[in-house]
Motif scaffolding. Sequence first.
Motif, PDB file in Angstrom:
ATOM      1  N   ALA A  42       9.336 -15.519  23.540  1.00  0.00           N
ATOM      2  CA  ALA A  42       9.453 -14.491  24.575  1.00  0.00           C
ATOM      3  C   ALA A  42       9.799 -13.140  23.958  1.00  0.00           C
ATOM      4  CB  ALA A  42      10.510 -14.899  25.597  1.00  0.00           C
ATOM      5  N   LEU A  43      10.710 -13.138  22.993  1.00  0.00           N
ATOM      6  CA  LEU A  43      11.068 -11.873  22.351  1.00  0.00           C
ATOM      7  C   LEU A  43       9.900 -11.317  21.540  1.00  0.00           C
ATOM      8  CD1 LEU A  43      13.509  -9.986  22.167  1.00  0.00           C
ATOM      9  CD2 LEU A  43      14.026 -11.033  19.967  1.00  0.00           C
ATOM     10  N   LYS A  44       9.133 -12.202  20.924  1.00  0.00           N
ATOM     11  CA  LYS A  44       7.941 -11.763  20.190  1.00  0.00           C
ATOM     12  C   LYS A  44       6.957 -11.078  21.140  1.00  0.00           C
ATOM     13  CE  LYS A  44       4.332 -13.512  17.080  1.00  0.00           C
ATOM     14  NZ  LYS A  44       3.778 -14.740  16.431  1.00  0.00           N
ATOM     15  N   ASP A  45       6.809 -11.611  22.364  1.00  0.00           N
ATOM     16  CA  ASP A  45       5.930 -10.992  23.350  1.00  0.00           C
ATOM     17  C   ASP A  45       6.439  -9.605  23.747  1.00  0.00           C
ATOM     18  OD1 ASP A  45       4.250 -13.166  23.354  1.00  0.00           O
ATOM     19  OD2 ASP A  45       5.075 -14.057  25.180  1.00  0.00           O
ATOM     20  N   ILE A  46       7.755  -9.481  23.924  1.00  0.00           N
ATOM     21  CA  ILE A  46       8.331  -8.185  24.286  1.00  0.00           C
ATOM     22  C   ILE A  46       8.079  -7.173  23.164  1.00  0.00           C
ATOM     23  CG2 ILE A  46      10.471  -6.955  24.803  1.00  0.00           C
ATOM     24  CD1 ILE A  46      11.530  -9.601  25.989  1.00  0.00           C
ATOM     25  N   GLY A  51       5.457  -2.244  21.426  1.00  0.00           N
ATOM     26  CA  GLY A  51       5.179  -1.547  20.177  1.00  0.00           C
ATOM     27  C   GLY A  51       6.428  -1.237  19.378  1.00  0.00           C
ATOM     28  N   ALA A  52       7.412  -2.128  19.440  1.00  0.00           N
ATOM     29  CA  ALA A  52       8.690  -1.900  18.764  1.00  0.00           C
ATOM     30  C   ALA A  52       8.489  -1.765  17.254  1.00  0.00           C
ATOM     31  CB  ALA A  52       9.650  -3.052  19.070  1.00  0.00           C
ATOM     32  N   VAL A  53       9.289  -0.895  16.647  1.00  0.00           N
ATOM     33  CA  VAL A  53       9.196  -0.581  15.220  1.00  0.00           C
ATOM     34  C   VAL A  53      10.446  -1.091  14.516  1.00  0.00           C
ATOM     35  CG1 VAL A  53       9.045   1.278  13.531  1.00  0.00           C
ATOM     36  CG2 VAL A  53       7.791   1.449  15.688  1.00  0.00           C
ATOM     37  N   LYS A  54      10.260  -1.716  13.352  1.00  0.00           N
ATOM     38  CA  LYS A  54      11.395  -2.238  12.606  1.00  0.00           C
ATOM     39  C   LYS A  54      12.307  -1.099  12.133  1.00  0.00           C
ATOM     40  CE  LYS A  54      12.659  -4.893   8.472  1.00  0.00           C
ATOM     41  NZ  LYS A  54      12.176  -5.573   7.260  1.00  0.00           N
ATOM     42  N   ALA A 214       9.072 -18.264  32.249  1.00  0.00           N
ATOM     43  CA  ALA A 214      10.243 -18.129  33.120  1.00  0.00           C
ATOM     44  C   ALA A 214      11.224 -17.105  32.558  1.00  0.00           C
ATOM     45  CB  ALA A 214      10.919 -19.487  33.285  1.00  0.00           C
ATOM     46  N   LEU A 215      11.447 -17.134  31.241  1.00  0.00           N
ATOM     47  CA  LEU A 215      12.325 -16.149  30.617  1.00  0.00           C
ATOM     48  C   LEU A 215      11.798 -14.732  30.805  1.00  0.00           C
ATOM     49  CD1 LEU A 215      13.197 -17.948  27.251  1.00  0.00           C
ATOM     50  CD2 LEU A 215      14.806 -17.396  29.075  1.00  0.00           C
ATOM     51  N   LEU A 216      10.503 -14.552  30.598  1.00  0.00           N
ATOM     52  CA  LEU A 216       9.933 -13.204  30.692  1.00  0.00           C
ATOM     53  C   LEU A 216       9.951 -12.679  32.117  1.00  0.00           C
ATOM     54  CD1 LEU A 216       6.996 -13.531  28.141  1.00  0.00           C
ATOM     55  CD2 LEU A 216       9.110 -12.202  27.897  1.00  0.00           C
ATOM     56  N   HIS A 217       9.798 -13.564  33.108  1.00  0.00           N
ATOM     57  CA  HIS A 217       9.936 -13.121  34.496  1.00  0.00           C
ATOM     58  C   HIS A 217      11.343 -12.586  34.750  1.00  0.00           C
ATOM     59  CE1 HIS A 217       6.070 -13.906  36.132  1.00  0.00           C
ATOM     60  NE2 HIS A 217       6.141 -15.220  36.114  1.00  0.00           N
ATOM     61  N   ARG A 218      12.348 -13.273  34.229  1.00  0.00           N
ATOM     62  CA  ARG A 218      13.728 -12.800  34.401  1.00  0.00           C
ATOM     63  C   ARG A 218      13.929 -11.462  33.672  1.00  0.00           C
ATOM     64  NH1 ARG A 218      15.774 -15.003  38.784  1.00  0.00           N
ATOM     65  NH2 ARG A 218      16.639 -17.103  38.543  1.00  0.00           N
ATOM     66  N   VAL A 226       7.152  -3.966  32.529  1.00  0.00           N
ATOM     67  CA  VAL A 226       6.102  -4.691  33.234  1.00  0.00           C
ATOM     68  C   VAL A 226       5.192  -5.263  32.165  1.00  0.00           C
ATOM     69  CG1 VAL A 226       4.165  -4.550  34.815  1.00  0.00           C
ATOM     70  CG2 VAL A 226       6.227  -3.240  35.291  1.00  0.00           C
ATOM     71  N   LEU A 227       5.151  -6.580  32.062  1.00  0.00           N
ATOM     72  CA  LEU A 227       4.415  -7.262  31.005  1.00  0.00           C
ATOM     73  C   LEU A 227       3.145  -7.879  31.554  1.00  0.00           C
ATOM     74  CD1 LEU A 227       7.522  -9.094  29.507  1.00  0.00           C
ATOM     75  CD2 LEU A 227       6.466  -7.001  28.634  1.00  0.00           C
ATOM     76  N   ASP A 228       2.119  -7.920  30.737  1.00  0.00           N
ATOM     77  CA  ASP A 228       0.879  -8.596  31.109  1.00  0.00           C
ATOM     78  C   ASP A 228       1.046 -10.083  30.783  1.00  0.00           C
ATOM     79  OD1 ASP A 228      -1.629  -9.545  31.605  1.00  0.00           O
ATOM     80  OD2 ASP A 228      -2.669  -8.223  30.206  1.00  0.00           O
ATOM     81  N   LEU A 229       1.325 -10.881  31.788  1.00  0.00           N
ATOM     82  CA  LEU A 229       1.629 -12.299  31.596  1.00  0.00           C
ATOM     83  C   LEU A 229       0.497 -13.212  32.048  1.00  0.00           C
ATOM     84  CD1 LEU A 229       5.340 -12.244  32.833  1.00  0.00           C
ATOM     85  CD2 LEU A 229       4.484 -12.074  30.487  1.00  0.00           C
ATOM     86  N   HIS A 230      -0.681 -12.636  32.282  1.00  0.00           N
ATOM     87  CA  HIS A 230      -1.791 -13.443  32.792  1.00  0.00           C
ATOM     88  C   HIS A 230      -2.172 -14.558  31.818  1.00  0.00           C
ATOM     89  CE1 HIS A 230      -5.466 -14.494  34.918  1.00  0.00           C
ATOM     90  NE2 HIS A 230      -6.109 -14.396  33.760  1.00  0.00           N
TER      91      HIS A 230
END
Length: 324
Positions: A42-46, A51-54, A214-218, A226-230
């Motif tokens: 889930a965190l990898k999807d976020i 576009g998070a940068v290290k 379920a985690l990403l919905h929360r 707003v994530l593309d979860l399709h």
Amino acid sequence: MNDPVTLSSLVAASTTPGPVRPAIMVVAFEGWNDAGDAASSALKDIKAATGAVKVAGIGDDDYYDYQFSRPQVRRNAAGKRVIKWPTTRIYRASLPDAPVDLLLVRGVEPTYRWKAFITEILTRAEEENVQGVMALGSLLADVPHSRPIQAAVSSDDPAVREALGAQPAAYEGPTGILGVLAQFAEAAGLPTLSIWAAVPHYVAQPPSPKAQLALLHRVEELLPLVLDLHELGEDALAWERGVDALATGDADIAAYVQQLEQAQDETELPEATGEAIAREFERYLKRRHLPGAAGEQGPGTPGASGPSETPDSPDVPDTPGPNA
């Protein structure tokens, strides 16, 4: 209709302006707190969506036993064999249309020196003006795969519980790195909450897309995202159909799943409660009004989080025996 209170709005309301935009730290670790790899995935999807940068890494040799968390040999994009070491990395995601940014912490649960490890993370969090913490975890539980996956929100902070309707963290017993992080963050005065998804123990092997969803919905409910979860929703449906087929082919497993379904149906309110309907409606409004909103996931999405009920042992993804 008033906008729902979220962790980001709670943090933004109490933050004074500074040279660095305030951020919420979102954390997930592979290992004991990550049944089915749901939390780390889930965190990898976020990270991918924002576009998070290290911005930092945590010193590997100080915290890991490589005989326990073994490095992996992989091929990189050029086809060259490389060694991937267990590590923890910190990324920053800029959210210009929101009152806060995100600081994402993703890694492997350390073996050694947990206090020093958490202190190093929180020191970096202070430098990045982190004003709140969200921990993502998943645990194995006696739940059926065919029912909505629970993603429970809990906090030891009374203000967070009152504002967000979170449950108190009632668990006592052995804990993982997320439990230590939450306590240290709260001691540092940071509003902190945890989101835990319950993964059916009889399908414990990763991936677990239904728990991940379920985690990403929360997360969407509590952060300005707003994530593309399709595609993930399709994966969750395929996963559920696959487990259905496996259960149908084994009479003992089928009977056990039926027993779990009956127990859950008798003890939980139906999904179509007023609270669940309000939550879905808020998600729908958020997807319509936030910039860059993608098509919404309907209430029938298999990752719908179900009743907000805290699992008994959120820090112990314990695997029951076959006679459970």
